[in-house]
Scaffold this motif. Structure first.
Motif, PDB file in Angstrom:
ATOM      1  N   ALA A   6     -13.752   0.036   3.298  1.00 23.38           N
ATOM      2  CA  ALA A   6     -13.052  -0.982   2.506  1.00 23.38           C
ATOM      3  C   ALA A   6     -11.751  -0.453   1.921  1.00 23.38           C
ATOM      4  O   ALA A   6     -10.846  -1.229   1.620  1.00 23.38           O
ATOM      5  N   LEU A  50      -6.248  -0.487   2.117  1.00 28.57           N
ATOM      6  CA  LEU A  50      -5.418  -0.190   0.945  1.00 28.57           C
ATOM      7  C   LEU A  50      -4.750   1.172   1.091  1.00 28.57           C
ATOM      8  O   LEU A  50      -4.070   1.638   0.177  1.00 28.57           O
ATOM      9  N   SER A  76     -16.289 -13.341   1.054  1.00 27.67           N
ATOM     10  CA  SER A  76     -15.399 -13.302  -0.109  1.00 27.67           C
ATOM     11  C   SER A  76     -14.040 -12.737   0.287  1.00 27.67           C
ATOM     12  O   SER A  76     -13.904 -12.044   1.290  1.00 27.67           O
ATOM     13  N   SER A  77     -13.046 -13.044  -0.514  1.00 33.57           N
ATOM     14  CA  SER A  77     -11.706 -12.477  -0.284  1.00 33.57           C
ATOM     15  C   SER A  77     -11.647 -11.025  -0.755  1.00 33.57           C
ATOM     16  O   SER A  77     -10.672 -10.322  -0.496  1.00 33.57           O
ATOM     17  N   GLU A 108     -14.474  -3.027  -1.836  1.00 30.72           N
ATOM     18  CA  GLU A 108     -13.079  -2.953  -2.259  1.00 30.72           C
ATOM     19  C   GLU A 108     -12.973  -3.106  -3.773  1.00 30.72           C
ATOM     20  O   GLU A 108     -12.146  -2.480  -4.425  1.00 30.72           O
ATOM     21  N   ARG A 155     -11.031  -0.579  -6.207  1.00 32.35           N
ATOM     22  CA  ARG A 155      -9.958  -0.999  -7.108  1.00 32.35           C
ATOM     23  C   ARG A 155     -10.246  -0.589  -8.545  1.00 32.35           C
ATOM     24  O   ARG A 155      -9.349  -0.137  -9.269  1.00 32.35           O
ATOM     25  N   ASP A 169      -8.158   2.263 -10.628  1.00 33.64           N
ATOM     26  CA  ASP A 169      -7.319   1.574 -11.621  1.00 33.64           C
ATOM     27  C   ASP A 169      -6.229   0.712 -10.977  1.00 33.64           C
ATOM     28  O   ASP A 169      -5.096   0.650 -11.448  1.00 33.64           O
ATOM     29  N   LEU A 170      -6.604   0.043  -9.907  1.00 33.94           N
ATOM     30  CA  LEU A 170      -5.743  -0.959  -9.280  1.00 33.94           C
ATOM     31  C   LEU A 170      -6.019  -2.299  -9.953  1.00 33.94           C
ATOM     32  O   LEU A 170      -7.007  -2.433 -10.679  1.00 33.94           O
ATOM     33  N   PRO A 171      -5.185  -3.305  -9.719  1.00 41.58           N
ATOM     34  CA  PRO A 171      -5.411  -4.584 -10.394  1.00 41.58           C
ATOM     35  C   PRO A 171      -6.781  -5.195 -10.113  1.00 41.58           C
ATOM     36  O   PRO A 171      -7.285  -5.154  -8.990  1.00 41.58           O
ATOM     37  N   LEU A 172      -7.353  -5.750 -11.157  1.00 42.04           N
ATOM     38  CA  LEU A 172      -8.592  -6.509 -11.017  1.00 42.04           C
ATOM     39  C   LEU A 172      -8.224  -7.913 -10.563  1.00 42.04           C
ATOM     40  O   LEU A 172      -7.163  -8.431 -10.924  1.00 42.04           O
ATOM     41  N   VAL A 173      -9.082  -8.508  -9.770  1.00 47.82           N
ATOM     42  CA  VAL A 173      -8.840  -9.892  -9.381  1.00 47.82           C
ATOM     43  C   VAL A 173     -10.180 -10.606  -9.253  1.00 47.82           C
ATOM     44  O   VAL A 173     -11.195  -9.978  -8.951  1.00 47.82           O
ATOM     45  N   GLN A 174     -10.199 -11.876  -9.535  1.00 45.01           N
ATOM     46  CA  GLN A 174     -11.418 -12.665  -9.356  1.00 45.01           C
ATOM     47  C   GLN A 174     -11.673 -12.850  -7.861  1.00 45.01           C
ATOM     48  O   GLN A 174     -10.819 -13.380  -7.142  1.00 45.01           O
ATOM     49  N   LEU A 219     -12.752 -14.556  -4.557  1.00 46.42           N
ATOM     50  CA  LEU A 219     -12.947 -15.944  -4.155  1.00 46.42           C
ATOM     51  C   LEU A 219     -14.045 -15.992  -3.094  1.00 46.42           C
ATOM     52  O   LEU A 219     -14.245 -15.045  -2.341  1.00 46.42           O
ATOM     53  N   HIS A 274     -10.636   0.599  12.863  1.00 42.00           N
ATOM     54  CA  HIS A 274     -11.282   0.050  11.672  1.00 42.00           C
ATOM     55  C   HIS A 274     -12.294  -1.027  12.046  1.00 42.00           C
ATOM     56  O   HIS A 274     -13.403  -1.090  11.506  1.00 42.00           O
ATOM     57  N   TYR A 330       5.685  -1.105  -1.458  1.00 46.24           N
ATOM     58  CA  TYR A 330       4.356  -1.552  -1.876  1.00 46.24           C
ATOM     59  C   TYR A 330       4.435  -2.078  -3.301  1.00 46.24           C
ATOM     60  O   TYR A 330       5.064  -1.464  -4.162  1.00 46.24           O
ATOM     61  N   GLN A 386       1.807  -3.099  -6.061  1.00 43.69           N
ATOM     62  CA  GLN A 386       0.418  -3.142  -6.484  1.00 43.69           C
ATOM     63  C   GLN A 386       0.027  -4.507  -7.070  1.00 43.69           C
ATOM     64  O   GLN A 386      -1.135  -4.902  -7.016  1.00 43.69           O
ATOM     65  N   LEU A 442      -2.178  -7.255  -5.463  1.00 37.93           N
ATOM     66  CA  LEU A 442      -3.640  -7.198  -5.543  1.00 37.93           C
ATOM     67  C   LEU A 442      -4.184  -8.060  -6.679  1.00 37.93           C
ATOM     68  O   LEU A 442      -5.379  -8.311  -6.739  1.00 37.93           O
ATOM     69  N   SER A 443      -3.310  -8.495  -7.581  1.00 36.85           N
ATOM     70  CA  SER A 443      -3.777  -9.293  -8.704  1.00 36.85           C
ATOM     71  C   SER A 443      -3.857 -10.780  -8.358  1.00 36.85           C
ATOM     72  O   SER A 443      -4.328 -11.576  -9.166  1.00 36.85           O
ATOM     73  N   PRO A 468      -5.485 -13.855  -6.540  1.00 34.08           N
ATOM     74  CA  PRO A 468      -6.760 -14.200  -5.902  1.00 34.08           C
ATOM     75  C   PRO A 468      -6.578 -14.591  -4.445  1.00 34.08           C
ATOM     76  O   PRO A 468      -5.674 -15.374  -4.118  1.00 34.08           O
ATOM     77  N   GLY A 469      -7.393 -14.054  -3.585  1.00 43.11           N
ATOM     78  CA  GLY A 469      -7.357 -14.414  -2.178  1.00 43.11           C
ATOM     79  C   GLY A 469      -6.395 -13.609  -1.338  1.00 43.11           C
ATOM     80  O   GLY A 469      -6.397 -13.724  -0.111  1.00 43.11           O
ATOM     81  N   GLU A 472      -5.353 -10.568   0.614  1.00 43.39           N
ATOM     82  CA  GLU A 472      -6.025  -9.437   1.260  1.00 43.39           C
ATOM     83  C   GLU A 472      -4.937  -8.581   1.906  1.00 43.39           C
ATOM     84  O   GLU A 472      -4.293  -9.001   2.856  1.00 43.39           O
ATOM     85  N   VAL A 473      -4.742  -7.410   1.338  1.00 43.62           N
ATOM     86  CA  VAL A 473      -3.622  -6.558   1.742  1.00 43.62           C
ATOM     87  C   VAL A 473      -4.042  -5.511   2.762  1.00 43.62           C
ATOM     88  O   VAL A 473      -5.081  -4.872   2.627  1.00 43.62           O
ATOM     89  N   TRP A 526      -2.099  -2.271   4.118  1.00 47.71           N
ATOM     90  CA  TRP A 526      -0.899  -1.444   3.988  1.00 47.71           C
ATOM     91  C   TRP A 526      -1.029  -0.288   4.964  1.00 47.71           C
ATOM     92  O   TRP A 526      -2.033   0.423   4.965  1.00 47.71           O
TER      93      TRP A 526
END
Ligand SMILES: Nc1ncnc2c1ncn2[C@@H]1O[C@H](COP(=O)(O)OP(=O)(O)OP(=O)(O)O)[C@@H](O)[C@H]1O
Ligand SMILES: Nc1ncnc2c1ncn2[C@@H]1O[C@H](COP(=O)(O)OP(=O)(O)OP(=O)(O)O)[C@@H](O)[C@H]1O
Ligand SMILES: [Mg+2]
Ligand SMILES: [Mg+2]
Ligand SMILES: [Mg+2]
Ligand SMILES: [Mg+2]
Lengths: 358, 358
Positions: A19, A23, A257-258, A263, A267, A271-276, A278, B18, B293, B295, B298-299, B301-302, B304-305, B307
């Motif tokens: 996963a 990134l 899920s997205s 992943e 994250r 300490d990468l951004p948190l996201v809800q 989907l 992958h 990049y 970051q 990533l915040s 929703p939905g 999917e990166v 990189w």
């Protein structure tokens, strides 16, 4: 951050690594019996894919390092007794329980907890191993605590649950959290066999579940993904146990899920951004337990196979199948096509899945 | 089968590797400048992630091996002239064209093909490089064929297309095929910038497209994934070019299909079961070209990166973003949240994506 080290190199570690690749983050799962001296950089991060581990040169290097995350929380949760005490302190509902000490008797446990009591070893048990049922009207073996279990197990009241559900959540260092929808889980001989998520009929329990897991993660200042396995009794949830890691009941997120739970954990610890996360569509997972690989699974539309490459042994988790098919008739057709390609126990699991589709 | 070797080790090779991991299949992308002697087992398979390669010790080892798939097909398709001749022979519609030989003049090309003529180098060009426009009413440079291009390019009639679309299909050794839905593609300065698939308004062209690509793959006895880039003119498709490999316009399948194009290629070359890919929901892809990049993507929703970990240079493909969000208002909200996190060219791309949502 240079790389993320993971204590443990089973399938969960492999899927964390998988996963993280999109990134462009390097993840290094570590077998507990490795003998190398690891070159851990100051800004590396160390996490786990398991809550119990033997004390070895490898695990000592990782867990003693200043970059090892969640150390105290992992220790407190790894012992079922301290885990239950923590839940009691936080006022989080669980099955009534007793810490079984020297001098305890089965009779005392029946008196305190009722006619059916489940002994669970304090540490090391998984897949239902490390359990011993006590039944007042049972056999001699079921009316006595195994001698060597005293001081090393807890006793729980048998819960006549409607359903087993789990909530998987994530918490970042700044305290932000996000949660997947509740999953419903079917076990077979103590091992997770099938999962469905989301389930519309459980939506009314989502808030209660998130409050419980959120409170727990906050109290531990936990960073990462954590799983809360629960019993549903009517409209109440009772926590069965906590896994401070990604969990089998969350594999569906890879397809449905997205943001997969794997992943999400990467994250959080990086300490990468948190996201809800989907949800793409209602998803099901079938756990492949002790079955030989069947290439024909790949011929079923919508079947997404993860094969772990482990030697097949009875009762061993060797892979899983995710299915996230939006169109109902296609989903039913695919399940019908899949069934004869699997052993008989999966027929029941598939029937159970179908029963729980929205 | 032991492992799959891939000639080329760019992002396509990495994503093939992958995608094969959940199937427990080892994939070894090979950089064309590697100096090793490869230990290729008799039952290994050799495929490609690119249609042009330099002649090097590495590429010679791979392409001369008996396990190298699709050799003659790859050679025929790699040269634009032989590719166009093949399409003509098969009666597959393409832009009117001329094989530009010594002695050809721009005037002759204008006479044969019209006022606007696109010269394309026979091999090596990609991302719109290796192109030279001829315009009857243009500058001096645009009214002369570059001297060193004679014998080394084709000339095509400029097509005033409504849309650029692509079809990605797969063919197995037994001749079975399956196809993704048509994708619509937006290019920017010759490079793919954005893709949407499926698109309901293109469904009426799906049959025509599948017949064309199917006929081509059959004629070449091709095994694997192949991409057909087309111009849509009214209700007709004209083939622009063929890529005998996975393609940028198919990255959306990682998020929006039950079977990614990468896994589809692995299955085909490894002779695993073919299956019809299912679509989870209408999906979009944004190609990350020459951007640093961020970051903050990533915040959203939905989002999917992917990189690629390549050094960022102008005009270089450095990653992509897939979005497969079932719920329309969430999709629009996510695109709106993403836009300010990207450079201005993506605002147009996002507006174009939104215009093409079902
Ligand atoms: N108090 C209880 N009453 C009734 N059934 C229970 C109780 N506790 C556990 N069980 C049953 O036993 C199963 C396994 O229990 P538990 O999850 O505690 O064990 P484990 O060995 O740690 O499993 P895992 O593999 O999830 O770590 C539960 O899923 C549930 O079906
Ligand atoms: N005959 C044509 N008439 C008008 N525009 C054309 C024509 N051929 C190509 N183009 C434009 O140039 C773009 C690139 O052309 P083409 O795909 O042949 O080039 P390429 O360099 O091989 O690109 P790729 O990176 O896809 O391999 C097309 O997507 C289209 O927008
Ligand atoms: Mg457990
Ligand atoms: Mg459990
Ligand atoms: Mg090209
Ligand atoms: Mg092209």
């Amino acid at each position: 951050m240079n790389k993320i080290w993971i204590l443990g190199a089973g399938q969960l570690g492999a899927m964390l690594k998988h996963a993280a690749q999109p990134l462009n983050i390097e993840v290094r799962p570590v077998e507990t019996d490795e003998t190398a001296t690891f070159d851990i950089a100051a800004n590396d991060i160390i996490s786990v894919e398991r809550e119990h581990w033997p004390v070895t040169p490898a695990t000592e290097q990782l867990t003693q390092h200043s970059s090892f995350l969640n150390g105290p929380a992992l220790a407190e949760l790894a012992d079922r007794a301290s885990q239950k005490k923590l839940l009691d302190r936080l006022g989080l509902a669980t099955a009534p329980w007793v810490d079984v000490k020297q001098g305890h008797s089965a009779e005392q446990l029946f008196a305190e907890l009722g006619e059916r009591v489940l002994l669970k070893q304090r540490s090391g048990g998984y897949d239902g191993k490390g359990q011993h049922w006590l039944k007042l009207s049972g056999s001699a073996e079921q009316r006595a605590i195994p001698q060597d279990w005293l001081d090393h197990c807890i006793a729980e009241q048998a819960i006549a649950f409607d359903e087993e559900v789990s909530l998987i959540g994530m918490r970042h260092a700044n305290g932000d959290t996000a949660f997947y929808p509740l999953a419903i889980n079917q076990h077979h001989e103590g091992i997770l066999l099938a999962t469905v998520s989301p389930v519309a009929s459980k939506a009314s329990l989502q808030g209660q579940a998130e409050n419980m897991l959120g409170k727990l993660m906050d109290s531990l200042d936990y960073v990462g993904v954590m799983t809360m396995e629960c019993f549903q009794v009517g409209d109440k949830l009772l926590i069965n146990e906590i896994a401070p890691r990604v969990h089998n009941s969350g594999h569906w997120t890879q397809a449905g899920s997205s943001l997969s739970q794997f992943e999400a954990h990467i994250r959080a610890v990086a300490d990468l951004p948190l996201v809800q996360p989907l949800v793409k569509t209602q998803s099901v997972m079938l756990n492949l337990i002790g079955v030989e690989y069947n290439q024909q699974w790949l011929s079923v539309p919508g079947v997404e196979v993860f094969w772990y490459g482990k030697e097949v042994r009875a009762g061993r988790k060797v892979g899983h199948i995710n299915i996230s098919i939006a169109e109902r008739s296609q989903l039913l057709a695919s399940l019908a096509q899949l069934e004869p390609l699997m052993t008989p126990v999966y027929a029941d699991a598939i029937a159970w899945l179908i029963k729980h589709l929205d």
